[in-house]
Design a protein around this motif. Structure first.
Motif, PDB file in Angstrom:
ATOM      1  N   GLN A   8       0.848  -1.196   0.000  1.00  0.00           N
ATOM      2  CA  GLN A   8       0.000   0.000   0.000  1.00  0.00           C
ATOM      3  C   GLN A   8       0.881   1.242   0.000  1.00  0.00           C
ATOM      4  OE1 GLN A   8      -2.460  -0.329   3.490  1.00  0.00           O
ATOM      5  NE2 GLN A   8      -3.774  -1.871   2.568  1.00  0.00           N
ATOM      6  N   ALA A   9       0.314   2.333  -0.487  1.00  0.00           N
ATOM      7  CA  ALA A   9       1.029   3.600  -0.446  1.00  0.00           C
ATOM      8  C   ALA A   9       1.276   3.998   1.011  1.00  0.00           C
ATOM      9  CB  ALA A   9       0.232   4.685  -1.157  1.00  0.00           C
ATOM     10  N   LEU A  10       2.405   4.621   1.245  1.00  0.00           N
ATOM     11  CA  LEU A  10       2.765   5.141   2.563  1.00  0.00           C
ATOM     12  C   LEU A  10       2.571   6.656   2.522  1.00  0.00           C
ATOM     13  CD1 LEU A  10       4.218   4.949   5.376  1.00  0.00           C
ATOM     14  CD2 LEU A  10       6.357   5.217   4.106  1.00  0.00           C
ATOM     15  N   HIS A  11       1.762   7.182   3.433  1.00  0.00           N
ATOM     16  CA  HIS A  11       1.501   8.623   3.504  1.00  0.00           C
ATOM     17  C   HIS A  11       2.224   9.178   4.726  1.00  0.00           C
ATOM     18  CE1 HIS A  11      -1.826   8.766   0.506  1.00  0.00           C
ATOM     19  NE2 HIS A  11      -1.771   7.464   0.757  1.00  0.00           N
ATOM     20  N   VAL A  12       3.037  10.200   4.505  1.00  0.00           N
ATOM     21  CA  VAL A  12       3.803  10.817   5.586  1.00  0.00           C
ATOM     22  C   VAL A  12       3.504  12.309   5.601  1.00  0.00           C
ATOM     23  CG1 VAL A  12       6.138  11.371   6.406  1.00  0.00           C
ATOM     24  CG2 VAL A  12       5.638   9.093   5.477  1.00  0.00           C
ATOM     25  N   ILE A  13       3.225  12.832   6.790  1.00  0.00           N
ATOM     26  CA  ILE A  13       3.057  14.273   6.975  1.00  0.00           C
ATOM     27  C   ILE A  13       4.192  14.753   7.860  1.00  0.00           C
ATOM     28  CG2 ILE A  13       1.654  16.068   8.091  1.00  0.00           C
ATOM     29  CD1 ILE A  13      -0.822  14.664   7.083  1.00  0.00           C
ATOM     30  N   GLY A  14       4.787  15.876   7.465  1.00  0.00           N
ATOM     31  CA  GLY A  14       5.884  16.439   8.239  1.00  0.00           C
ATOM     32  C   GLY A  14       6.330  17.764   7.661  1.00  0.00           C
ATOM     33  N   ILE A  15       7.537  18.148   8.004  1.00  0.00           N
ATOM     34  CA  ILE A  15       8.091  19.394   7.486  1.00  0.00           C
ATOM     35  C   ILE A  15       8.872  19.091   6.209  1.00  0.00           C
ATOM     36  CG2 ILE A  15       8.105  20.539   9.733  1.00  0.00           C
ATOM     37  CD1 ILE A  15      11.133  20.001   9.893  1.00  0.00           C
ATOM     38  N   GLU A  16       8.939  20.089   5.317  1.00  0.00           N
ATOM     39  CA  GLU A  16       9.539  19.863   3.998  1.00  0.00           C
ATOM     40  C   GLU A  16      10.728  20.788   3.760  1.00  0.00           C
ATOM     41  OE1 GLU A  16       8.115  19.455  -0.646  1.00  0.00           O
ATOM     42  OE2 GLU A  16       6.983  20.782   0.675  1.00  0.00           O
ATOM     43  N   LEU A  17      11.744  20.206   3.130  1.00  0.00           N
ATOM     44  CA  LEU A  17      12.942  20.939   2.706  1.00  0.00           C
ATOM     45  C   LEU A  17      13.155  20.655   1.226  1.00  0.00           C
ATOM     46  CD1 LEU A  17      15.723  22.400   3.353  1.00  0.00           C
ATOM     47  CD2 LEU A  17      16.636  20.092   3.686  1.00  0.00           C
ATOM     48  N   ARG A  18      13.417  21.688   0.441  1.00  0.00           N
ATOM     49  CA  ARG A  18      13.858  21.497  -0.946  1.00  0.00           C
ATOM     50  C   ARG A  18      15.371  21.649  -0.921  1.00  0.00           C
ATOM     51  NH1 ARG A  18      11.306  19.102  -4.848  1.00  0.00           N
ATOM     52  NH2 ARG A  18      11.960  20.506  -6.503  1.00  0.00           N
ATOM     53  N   LEU A  72      12.641  16.741   0.780  1.00  0.00           N
ATOM     54  CA  LEU A  72      12.819  15.844   1.914  1.00  0.00           C
ATOM     55  C   LEU A  72      11.713  16.202   2.898  1.00  0.00           C
ATOM     56  CD1 LEU A  72      14.159  13.863   3.868  1.00  0.00           C
ATOM     57  CD2 LEU A  72      15.787  15.682   4.467  1.00  0.00           C
ATOM     58  N   VAL A  73      10.835  15.239   3.178  1.00  0.00           N
ATOM     59  CA  VAL A  73       9.764  15.440   4.151  1.00  0.00           C
ATOM     60  C   VAL A  73      10.075  14.539   5.337  1.00  0.00           C
ATOM     61  CG1 VAL A  73       7.290  15.220   4.624  1.00  0.00           C
ATOM     62  CG2 VAL A  73       8.076  16.017   2.370  1.00  0.00           C
ATOM     63  N   ILE A  74      10.290  15.146   6.501  1.00  0.00           N
ATOM     64  CA  ILE A  74      10.546  14.393   7.730  1.00  0.00           C
ATOM     65  C   ILE A  74       9.294  14.482   8.588  1.00  0.00           C
ATOM     66  CG2 ILE A  74      11.975  14.126   9.785  1.00  0.00           C
ATOM     67  CD1 ILE A  74      14.224  15.557   8.323  1.00  0.00           C
ATOM     68  N   GLY A  75       8.760  13.310   8.949  1.00  0.00           N
ATOM     69  CA  GLY A  75       7.538  13.318   9.730  1.00  0.00           C
ATOM     70  C   GLY A  75       7.120  11.931  10.156  1.00  0.00           C
ATOM     71  N   ALA A  76       5.816  11.705  10.142  1.00  0.00           N
ATOM     72  CA  ALA A  76       5.249  10.444  10.628  1.00  0.00           C
ATOM     73  C   ALA A  76       4.231   9.915   9.629  1.00  0.00           C
ATOM     74  CB  ALA A  76       4.581  10.667  11.982  1.00  0.00           C
ATOM     75  N   ALA A  77       4.068   8.604   9.629  1.00  0.00           N
ATOM     76  CA  ALA A  77       3.075   7.960   8.771  1.00  0.00           C
ATOM     77  C   ALA A  77       1.679   8.275   9.297  1.00  0.00           C
ATOM     78  CB  ALA A  77       3.304   6.454   8.737  1.00  0.00           C
ATOM     79  N   VAL A  78       0.758   8.520   8.353  1.00  0.00           N
ATOM     80  CA  VAL A  78      -0.626   8.832   8.686  1.00  0.00           C
ATOM     81  C   VAL A  78      -1.547   8.063   7.743  1.00  0.00           C
ATOM     82  CG1 VAL A  78      -0.077  11.163   9.552  1.00  0.00           C
ATOM     83  CG2 VAL A  78      -0.673  10.841   7.129  1.00  0.00           C
ATOM     84  N   ALA A  79      -2.822   8.023   8.082  1.00  0.00           N
ATOM     85  CA  ALA A  79      -3.816   7.429   7.189  1.00  0.00           C
ATOM     86  C   ALA A  79      -3.936   8.309   5.942  1.00  0.00           C
ATOM     87  CB  ALA A  79      -5.159   7.323   7.907  1.00  0.00           C
ATOM     88  N   PRO A  80      -4.306   7.713   4.810  1.00  0.00           N
ATOM     89  CA  PRO A  80      -4.389   8.482   3.569  1.00  0.00           C
ATOM     90  C   PRO A  80      -5.340   9.682   3.628  1.00  0.00           C
ATOM     91  CG  PRO A  80      -4.592   6.133   3.110  1.00  0.00           C
ATOM     92  CD  PRO A  80      -4.592   6.300   4.596  1.00  0.00           C
ATOM     93  N   ASP A  81      -6.384   9.598   4.439  1.00  0.00           N
ATOM     94  CA  ASP A  81      -7.366  10.687   4.495  1.00  0.00           C
ATOM     95  C   ASP A  81      -7.085  11.708   5.601  1.00  0.00           C
ATOM     96  OD1 ASP A  81      -7.910   8.984   6.603  1.00  0.00           O
ATOM     97  OD2 ASP A  81     -10.068   8.894   6.252  1.00  0.00           O
ATOM     98  N   THR A  82      -5.910  11.652   6.210  1.00  0.00           N
ATOM     99  CA  THR A  82      -5.567  12.604   7.265  1.00  0.00           C
ATOM    100  C   THR A  82      -5.443  14.005   6.680  1.00  0.00           C
ATOM    101  OG1 THR A  82      -4.394  10.899   8.504  1.00  0.00           O
ATOM    102  CG2 THR A  82      -3.865  13.185   9.047  1.00  0.00           C
ATOM    103  N   ALA A  83      -6.091  14.964   7.319  1.00  0.00           N
ATOM    104  CA  ALA A  83      -6.032  16.356   6.863  1.00  0.00           C
ATOM    105  C   ALA A  83      -4.608  16.880   7.019  1.00  0.00           C
ATOM    106  CB  ALA A  83      -7.005  17.206   7.657  1.00  0.00           C
ATOM    107  N   LEU A  84      -4.207  17.709   6.071  1.00  0.00           N
ATOM    108  CA  LEU A  84      -2.866  18.303   6.092  1.00  0.00           C
ATOM    109  C   LEU A  84      -2.908  19.603   6.887  1.00  0.00           C
ATOM    110  CD1 LEU A  84       0.060  18.174   5.058  1.00  0.00           C
ATOM    111  CD2 LEU A  84      -0.709  19.468   3.058  1.00  0.00           C
ATOM    112  N   PRO A  85      -2.230  19.652   8.039  1.00  0.00           N
ATOM    113  CA  PRO A  85      -2.212  20.887   8.823  1.00  0.00           C
ATOM    114  C   PRO A  85      -1.407  21.980   8.120  1.00  0.00           C
ATOM    115  CG  PRO A  85      -1.532  18.989  10.152  1.00  0.00           C
ATOM    116  CD  PRO A  85      -1.547  18.560   8.722  1.00  0.00           C
ATOM    117  N   ALA A  86      -1.756  23.225   8.405  1.00  0.00           N
ATOM    118  CA  ALA A  86      -1.020  24.360   7.846  1.00  0.00           C
ATOM    119  C   ALA A  86       0.443  24.267   8.260  1.00  0.00           C
ATOM    120  CB  ALA A  86      -1.630  25.666   8.344  1.00  0.00           C
ATOM    121  N   GLY A  87       1.327  24.580   7.349  1.00  0.00           N
ATOM    122  CA  GLY A  87       2.758  24.591   7.644  1.00  0.00           C
ATOM    123  C   GLY A  87       3.452  23.253   7.484  1.00  0.00           C
ATOM    124  N   LEU A  88       2.682  22.197   7.211  1.00  0.00           N
ATOM    125  CA  LEU A  88       3.283  20.882   7.010  1.00  0.00           C
ATOM    126  C   LEU A  88       3.049  20.430   5.569  1.00  0.00           C
ATOM    127  CD1 LEU A  88       2.400  19.056  10.365  1.00  0.00           C
ATOM    128  CD2 LEU A  88       4.500  20.261   9.740  1.00  0.00           C
TER     129      LEU A  88
END
Length: 158
Positions: A8-18, A72-88
């Motif tokens: 299954q796809a892995l969904h990660v929410i966290g902070i992003e660096l280009r 590079l997104v450093i964060g945690a695995a979440v369910a696919p339908d998890t809302a994306l918080p502002a700033g992440l």
């Protein structure tokens, strides 16, 4: 190294660096420090575990190579339908065949060396779509590289 199928796809929410490979040794350590200062995985509401993921994705030459800029997104695995918080940011690692490399437990200082060895390998059909590091709360560290699907034999028509 082991080959496995991520079903299954892995969904990660966290902070992003280009960043880019040329800047990585300068930008990535400071980025990890920022992640820790902002609360680490605890800043991700709805996380599925205490594992930390560092996902490398959105390559400038996706599907071709890892040259140029990438996210590079450093964060945690979440369910696919998890809302994306502002700033992440959200990174999605598609279901795929993967090469998984273990790094010595608790030796964060060895991750860069492991990447160098992985990128020097010419025997892996890398996809350059989404790669990730997984850090377990027990100190376990794995690097997971996307691979092209195995070629299936073509059977001649009867």
């Amino acid at each position: 190294m082991r080959i496995e199928h991520q079903p299954q796809a892995l969904h990660v929410i966290g902070i992003e660096l280009r960043t880019s490979n040329e800047e990585a040794f300068r930008t990535i350590p400071a980025f990890w420090q920022r992640f820790s200062q902002q609360g680490g995985p605890a800043q991700v509401a709805g996380r599925l575990s205490d594992e930390v993921y560092a996902v490398y994705t959105h390559f400038a030459h996706a599907g071709v190579d890892n040259q140029g800029v990438y996210s590079l997104v450093i964060g945690a695995a979440v369910a696919p339908d998890t809302a994306l918080p502002a700033g992440l940011a959200r990174a999605v690692v598609p279901a795929s065949r993967r090469a998984v490399f273990e790094v010595e437990r608790g030796r964060f200082d060895r991750v860069g060396e492991a990447w160098q060895r992985i990128w020097q390998r010419g025997d892996l059909a890398k996809t350059f779509i989404a790669e990730y590091e997984r850090y377990g709360p027990d100190g376990r560290i794995e690097i997971s590289i996307g691979l092209a699907p195995e070629a299936r034999p073509v059977t001649p028509a009867a």
